[in-house]
Design a protein around this motif. Structure first.
Motif, mmCIF file in Angstrom:
data_model
loop_
_atom_site.group_PDB
_atom_site.id
_atom_site.type_symbol
_atom_site.label_atom_id
_atom_site.label_comp_id
_atom_site.label_asym_id
_atom_site.label_seq_id
_atom_site.Cartn_x
_atom_site.Cartn_y
_atom_site.Cartn_z
ATOM 1 N N ASN A 45 -27.089 -27.243 15.028
ATOM 2 C CA ASN A 45 -27.281 -26.360 13.886
ATOM 3 C C ASN A 45 -27.947 -25.061 14.352
ATOM 4 O OD1 ASN A 45 -28.135 -25.063 11.543
ATOM 5 N ND2 ASN A 45 -28.698 -26.962 10.523
ATOM 6 N N PRO A 46 -27.307 -23.921 14.145
ATOM 7 C CA PRO A 46 -27.892 -22.650 14.589
ATOM 8 C C PRO A 46 -29.270 -22.377 13.990
ATOM 9 C CG PRO A 46 -25.601 -22.341 13.995
ATOM 10 C CD PRO A 46 -25.968 -23.745 13.588
ATOM 11 N N ASP A 47 -29.544 -22.945 12.831
ATOM 12 C CA ASP A 47 -30.822 -22.704 12.168
ATOM 13 C C ASP A 47 -31.971 -23.548 12.722
ATOM 14 O OD1 ASP A 47 -29.587 -20.876 10.458
ATOM 15 O OD2 ASP A 47 -29.078 -22.439 9.007
ATOM 16 N N ASN A 48 -31.681 -24.446 13.658
ATOM 17 C CA ASN A 48 -32.721 -25.325 14.193
ATOM 18 C C ASN A 48 -33.463 -24.744 15.392
ATOM 19 O OD1 ASN A 48 -32.197 -27.215 12.254
ATOM 20 N ND2 ASN A 48 -31.027 -28.571 13.565
ATOM 21 N N SER A 49 -33.207 -23.510 15.724
ATOM 22 C CA SER A 49 -33.920 -22.909 16.860
ATOM 23 C C SER A 49 -35.213 -22.264 16.382
ATOM 24 C CB SER A 49 -33.046 -21.854 17.540
ATOM 25 O OG SER A 49 -32.944 -20.711 16.731
ATOM 26 N N ASN A 50 -36.080 -21.995 17.338
ATOM 27 C CA ASN A 50 -37.302 -21.258 17.057
ATOM 28 C C ASN A 50 -37.704 -20.507 18.328
ATOM 29 O OD1 ASN A 50 -38.862 -23.037 18.749
ATOM 30 N ND2 ASN A 50 -38.974 -24.485 17.043
ATOM 31 N N GLU A 51 -38.762 -19.748 18.246
ATOM 32 C CA GLU A 51 -39.174 -18.927 19.390
ATOM 33 C C GLU A 51 -39.508 -19.771 20.614
ATOM 34 O OE1 GLU A 51 -42.606 -15.639 20.456
ATOM 35 O OE2 GLU A 51 -41.899 -15.796 18.377
ATOM 36 N N LYS A 52 -40.127 -20.909 20.413
ATOM 37 C CA LYS A 52 -40.496 -21.789 21.531
ATOM 38 C C LYS A 52 -39.242 -22.295 22.264
ATOM 39 C CE LYS A 52 -43.155 -25.933 22.557
ATOM 40 N NZ LYS A 52 -43.973 -27.010 22.016
ATOM 41 N N ILE A 53 -38.238 -22.688 21.520
ATOM 42 C CA ILE A 53 -36.986 -23.173 22.119
ATOM 43 C C ILE A 53 -36.300 -22.051 22.888
ATOM 44 C CG2 ILE A 53 -34.642 -23.955 21.569
ATOM 45 C CD1 ILE A 53 -35.912 -25.579 19.243
ATOM 46 N N LEU A 54 -36.188 -20.876 22.264
ATOM 47 C CA LEU A 54 -35.530 -19.746 22.923
ATOM 48 C C LEU A 54 -36.289 -19.324 24.181
ATOM 49 C CD1 LEU A 54 -34.535 -17.655 19.794
ATOM 50 C CD2 LEU A 54 -33.021 -19.020 21.243
ATOM 51 N N GLU A 55 -37.604 -19.377 24.124
ATOM 52 C CA GLU A 55 -38.410 -19.037 25.295
ATOM 53 C C GLU A 55 -38.174 -20.038 26.430
ATOM 54 O OE1 GLU A 55 -43.049 -19.167 26.115
ATOM 55 O OE2 GLU A 55 -42.497 -17.538 24.756
ATOM 56 N N ALA A 56 -38.075 -21.312 26.110
ATOM 57 C CA ALA A 56 -37.814 -22.334 27.133
ATOM 58 C C ALA A 56 -36.458 -22.101 27.790
ATOM 59 C CB ALA A 56 -37.879 -23.730 26.513
ATOM 60 N N ILE A 57 -35.458 -21.762 26.990
ATOM 61 C CA ILE A 57 -34.129 -21.472 27.534
ATOM 62 C C ILE A 57 -34.187 -20.236 28.421
ATOM 63 C CG2 ILE A 57 -31.777 -20.768 26.929
ATOM 64 C CD1 ILE A 57 -32.176 -22.543 24.348
ATOM 65 N N GLN A 58 -34.873 -19.214 27.953
ATOM 66 C CA GLN A 58 -35.005 -17.984 28.744
ATOM 67 C C GLN A 58 -35.705 -18.254 30.076
ATOM 68 O OE1 GLN A 58 -37.782 -15.024 27.311
ATOM 69 N NE2 GLN A 58 -36.458 -13.365 28.049
ATOM 70 N N MET A 59 -36.759 -19.036 30.080
ATOM 71 C CA MET A 59 -37.480 -19.351 31.307
ATOM 72 C C MET A 59 -36.588 -20.128 32.283
ATOM 73 S SD MET A 59 -40.439 -17.969 31.236
ATOM 74 C CE MET A 59 -39.850 -16.617 30.243
ATOM 75 N N ASN A 60 -35.822 -21.065 31.765
ATOM 76 C CA ASN A 60 -34.891 -21.803 32.623
ATOM 77 C C ASN A 60 -33.816 -20.895 33.191
ATOM 78 O OD1 ASN A 60 -35.760 -24.564 32.759
ATOM 79 N ND2 ASN A 60 -35.227 -24.761 30.602
ATOM 80 N N TRP A 61 -33.359 -19.949 32.387
ATOM 81 C CA TRP A 61 -32.347 -19.000 32.859
ATOM 82 C C TRP A 61 -32.920 -18.118 33.967
ATOM 83 C CZ3 TRP A 61 -29.376 -15.230 29.061
ATOM 84 C CH2 TRP A 61 -28.312 -14.652 29.737
ATOM 85 N N ILE A 62 -34.147 -17.682 33.797
ATOM 86 C CA ILE A 62 -34.812 -16.880 34.834
ATOM 87 C C ILE A 62 -34.909 -17.678 36.117
ATOM 88 C CG2 ILE A 62 -37.034 -15.865 35.498
ATOM 89 C CD1 ILE A 62 -37.316 -15.031 32.489
ATOM 90 N N GLU A 63 -35.269 -18.956 36.019
ATOM 91 C CA GLU A 63 -35.346 -19.810 37.211
ATOM 92 C C GLU A 63 -33.977 -19.975 37.876
ATOM 93 O OE1 GLU A 63 -37.937 -21.409 38.812
ATOM 94 O OE2 GLU A 63 -39.191 -20.107 37.570
ATOM 95 N N GLU A 64 -32.936 -20.095 37.069
ATOM 96 C CA GLU A 64 -31.583 -20.241 37.609
ATOM 97 C C GLU A 64 -31.151 -18.995 38.388
ATOM 98 O OE1 GLU A 64 -29.194 -22.802 37.727
ATOM 99 O OE2 GLU A 64 -31.010 -23.893 37.234
ATOM 100 N N LYS A 65 -31.615 -17.834 37.954
ATOM 101 C CA LYS A 65 -31.217 -16.568 38.591
ATOM 102 C C LYS A 65 -31.889 -16.368 39.951
ATOM 103 C CE LYS A 65 -29.334 -13.304 36.856
ATOM 104 N NZ LYS A 65 -27.990 -12.755 36.901
ATOM 105 N N GLN A 66 -32.970 -17.084 40.210
ATOM 106 C CA GLN A 66 -33.724 -16.872 41.450
ATOM 107 C C GLN A 66 -33.106 -17.613 42.611
ATOM 108 O OE1 GLN A 66 -37.807 -17.781 40.630
ATOM 109 N NE2 GLN A 66 -38.041 -15.991 39.364
#
Length: 66
Positions: A45-66
């Motif tokens: 459900n697109p409405d089930n996200s929040n800032e904490k979830i998006l931040e966790a995804i962003q941090m994992n993406w940053i790690e993947e790029k390194q």
């Protein structure tokens, strides 16, 4: 494999593959949310996200790029 909001690492890997030239350090959460719900395997459900979830995804993406 269907992706849910809790699959932050798998989502980050898919985003890294789909947007290889994007630096995740500088992405807005509104854009990140739109890109995640647009992923082929995303089935939550697109409405089930929040800032904490998006931040966790962003941090994992940053790690993947390194």
């Amino acid at each position: 494999m269907s992706l849910k909001w809790t699959d932050s690492l798998d989502i980050a890997i898919d985003l890294s593959e789909k947007y290889p030239d994007t630096d995740p350090k500088f992405i807005r959460f509104t854009d990140l949310h739109k890109w995640i719900i647009g992923l082929e395997n995303f089935e939550d459900n697109p409405d089930n996200s929040n800032e904490k979830i998006l931040e966790a995804i962003q941090m994992n993406w940053i790690e993947e790029k390194q």
